[in-house]
Design a protein around this motif. Structure first.
Motif, short mmCIF file in Angstrom:
data_model
loop_
_atom_site.label_atom_id
_atom_site.label_comp_id
_atom_site.label_asym_id
_atom_site.label_seq_id
_atom_site.Cartn_x
_atom_site.Cartn_y
_atom_site.Cartn_z
N PRO A 44 0.83 -1.19 0.00
CA PRO A 44 0.00 0.00 0.00
C PRO A 44 0.87 1.25 0.00
CG PRO A 44 -0.58 -1.47 1.82
CD PRO A 44 0.65 -2.02 1.16
N GLU A 45 0.37 2.28 -0.65
CA GLU A 45 1.12 3.53 -0.68
C GLU A 45 1.22 4.09 0.73
OE1 GLU A 45 -0.49 6.29 -3.49
OE2 GLU A 45 -0.65 4.74 -5.02
N LYS A 46 2.37 4.68 1.03
CA LYS A 46 2.56 5.26 2.35
C LYS A 46 1.76 6.56 2.44
CE LYS A 46 7.01 3.29 3.43
NZ LYS A 46 8.36 3.53 3.89
N PRO A 47 1.05 6.75 3.55
CA PRO A 47 0.30 8.00 3.69
C PRO A 47 1.27 9.17 3.90
CG PRO A 47 0.17 6.71 5.71
CD PRO A 47 0.90 5.87 4.68
N ALA A 48 0.77 10.35 3.60
CA ALA A 48 1.58 11.54 3.82
C ALA A 48 1.92 11.62 5.30
CB ALA A 48 0.79 12.78 3.39
N LYS A 49 3.02 12.29 5.59
CA LYS A 49 3.44 12.43 6.99
C LYS A 49 2.28 12.96 7.83
CE LYS A 49 7.88 11.44 7.24
NZ LYS A 49 8.46 10.52 8.14
N ALA A 50 1.91 12.22 8.82
CA ALA A 50 0.80 12.61 9.68
C ALA A 50 1.33 13.44 10.85
CB ALA A 50 0.09 11.37 10.20
N GLN A 51 0.52 14.37 11.27
CA GLN A 51 0.91 15.23 12.39
C GLN A 51 0.79 14.45 13.69
OE1 GLN A 51 -1.17 18.95 12.48
NE2 GLN A 51 -0.50 19.42 14.54
N LYS A 52 1.79 14.58 14.52
CA LYS A 52 1.80 13.91 15.82
C LYS A 52 0.63 14.46 16.65
CE LYS A 52 4.80 12.79 19.69
NZ LYS A 52 6.14 12.95 20.27
N PRO A 53 -0.13 13.56 17.28
CA PRO A 53 -1.29 14.01 18.04
C PRO A 53 -0.89 14.63 19.38
CG PRO A 53 -1.01 11.69 18.33
CD PRO A 53 0.03 12.12 17.31
N ALA A 58 -4.15 11.38 21.88
CA ALA A 58 -3.61 10.01 21.97
C ALA A 58 -4.23 9.25 23.14
CB ALA A 58 -2.09 10.05 22.09
N LEU A 59 -4.57 9.94 24.21
CA LEU A 59 -5.21 9.27 25.36
C LEU A 59 -6.55 8.66 24.97
CD1 LEU A 59 -4.50 11.59 28.43
CD2 LEU A 59 -4.05 9.12 28.27
N GLN A 60 -7.25 9.26 24.02
CA GLN A 60 -8.55 8.75 23.58
C GLN A 60 -8.42 7.38 22.90
OE1 GLN A 60 -10.36 11.70 21.05
NE2 GLN A 60 -10.53 13.20 22.70
N TRP A 61 -7.27 7.11 22.35
CA TRP A 61 -7.07 5.86 21.62
C TRP A 61 -7.16 4.64 22.51
CZ3 TRP A 61 -2.06 7.59 18.67
CH2 TRP A 61 -2.38 8.62 17.78
N ARG A 62 -6.79 4.77 23.78
CA ARG A 62 -6.79 3.59 24.65
C ARG A 62 -8.20 3.06 24.88
NH1 ARG A 62 -4.90 6.46 30.24
NH2 ARG A 62 -6.75 7.71 30.43
N ASP A 63 -9.20 3.91 24.67
CA ASP A 63 -10.58 3.50 24.86
C ASP A 63 -11.35 3.34 23.56
OD1 ASP A 63 -10.30 3.61 27.68
OD2 ASP A 63 -10.58 5.79 27.61
N GLU A 174 5.92 1.17 25.09
CA GLU A 174 6.72 2.36 25.36
C GLU A 174 6.38 3.49 24.40
OE1 GLU A 174 10.98 1.96 25.76
OE2 GLU A 174 10.74 -0.01 26.71
N PHE A 175 6.17 3.15 23.13
CA PHE A 175 5.89 4.18 22.15
C PHE A 175 4.61 4.94 22.51
CE2 PHE A 175 4.04 5.80 18.22
CZ PHE A 175 5.08 6.58 17.76
N TYR A 176 3.57 4.21 22.86
CA TYR A 176 2.32 4.86 23.22
C TYR A 176 2.50 5.68 24.49
CZ TYR A 176 -2.51 5.68 24.55
OH TYR A 176 -3.68 6.29 24.92
N GLN A 177 3.21 5.13 25.44
CA GLN A 177 3.44 5.85 26.69
C GLN A 177 4.14 7.19 26.45
OE1 GLN A 177 2.10 5.00 29.69
NE2 GLN A 177 1.10 3.36 28.52
N GLU A 178 5.04 7.22 25.47
CA GLU A 178 5.72 8.48 25.12
C GLU A 178 4.75 9.48 24.50
OE1 GLU A 178 8.88 9.61 25.70
OE2 GLU A 178 9.04 7.83 26.97
N LEU A 179 3.79 8.99 23.74
CA LEU A 179 2.82 9.87 23.08
C LEU A 179 1.92 10.61 24.09
CD1 LEU A 179 1.47 7.82 20.06
CD2 LEU A 179 2.76 9.95 19.98
N ILE A 180 1.62 9.95 25.19
CA ILE A 180 0.67 10.56 26.14
C ILE A 180 1.36 11.40 27.19
CG2 ILE A 180 -1.13 8.86 25.73
CD1 ILE A 180 -0.29 7.46 28.33
N LYS A 181 2.68 11.54 27.13
CA LYS A 181 3.41 12.38 28.10
C LYS A 181 3.34 13.83 27.71
CE LYS A 181 6.63 8.98 29.83
NZ LYS A 181 8.00 8.55 29.93
#
Length: 181
Positions: A44-53, A58-63, A174-181
């Motif tokens: 699949p084609e790579k999507p354009a660079k997405a903006q970091k949330p 990102a906290l909403q993603w856990r639910d 760890e990656f997700y934990q870094e996103l929510i800091k």
């Protein structure tokens, strides 16, 4: 209700053979020039660079796996995580199904249905997803006449699997934990 091959009435066997024949026709290798003019990309084609949330987003993603999958950065992050766990076929299948449902042309729909079936559904497919026998059989039946809902049951099963199994592990990563800091 049919139970086991020995108990199948003659009409059930005939119907199964009919579906298998129609599916076989649908899944035959390309024999027309159009199949060579419009090749499918290997990846699949790579999507354009997405903006970091933001951490709040990102906290909403856990639910909500749905919110995670709808966010380009979240989807890319989740796919990277699944790749590290050797289970990225689930997210790839979900994305392929979403793309398939947006297809308008019956010819393209049939082509995409064939590719999705060969890549994710058929036994020993390169990226075979883990669905039960009943779901696989219903999906195959739906592919006799492809429609936007042909993969719905299988897609819902894979979504539930990712929601129950992969999402909790992703949230602990760890990656997700870094996103929510």
């Amino acid at each position: 209700m049919c139970k086991g091959l020995a108990a199948l009435p003659h009409t059930c066997l005939e119907r199964a053979k009919e579906i298998k024949t129609k599916l076989g026709t649908l899944l035959q290798k390309p024999d027309s020039a159009i199949d060579f003019i419009i090749p499918y990309p290997e990846k699949p084609e790579k999507p354009a660079k997405a903006q970091k949330p933001s951490p709040e987003e990102a906290l909403q993603w856990r639910d909500s796996l749905e919110k995670l999958l709808q966010n380009p950065y979240g989807l890319a992050s989740f796919r990277s995580f699944l790749r590290s766990e050797f289970s990225e076929e689930n997210a790839e299948f979900w994305v392929a199904c979403e793309d398939y449902k947006r297809t308008k042309s019956p010819v393209k729909m049939a082509e995409k249905a064939k590719r999705i079936y060969e890549e994710f559904i058929q036994t020993e497919a390169p990226k075979e997803v883990n669905i039960d026998h009943f779901t696989k059989a219903m999906t195959m039946k739906n592919l006799v006449e492809p429609s936007p809902s042909s993969f719905d049951m299988a897609q819902k099963r894979i979504f539930a699997l990712m929601e129950k199994d992969s999402l909790p592990r992703f949230v602990r990563s760890e990656f997700y934990q870094e996103l929510i800091k």
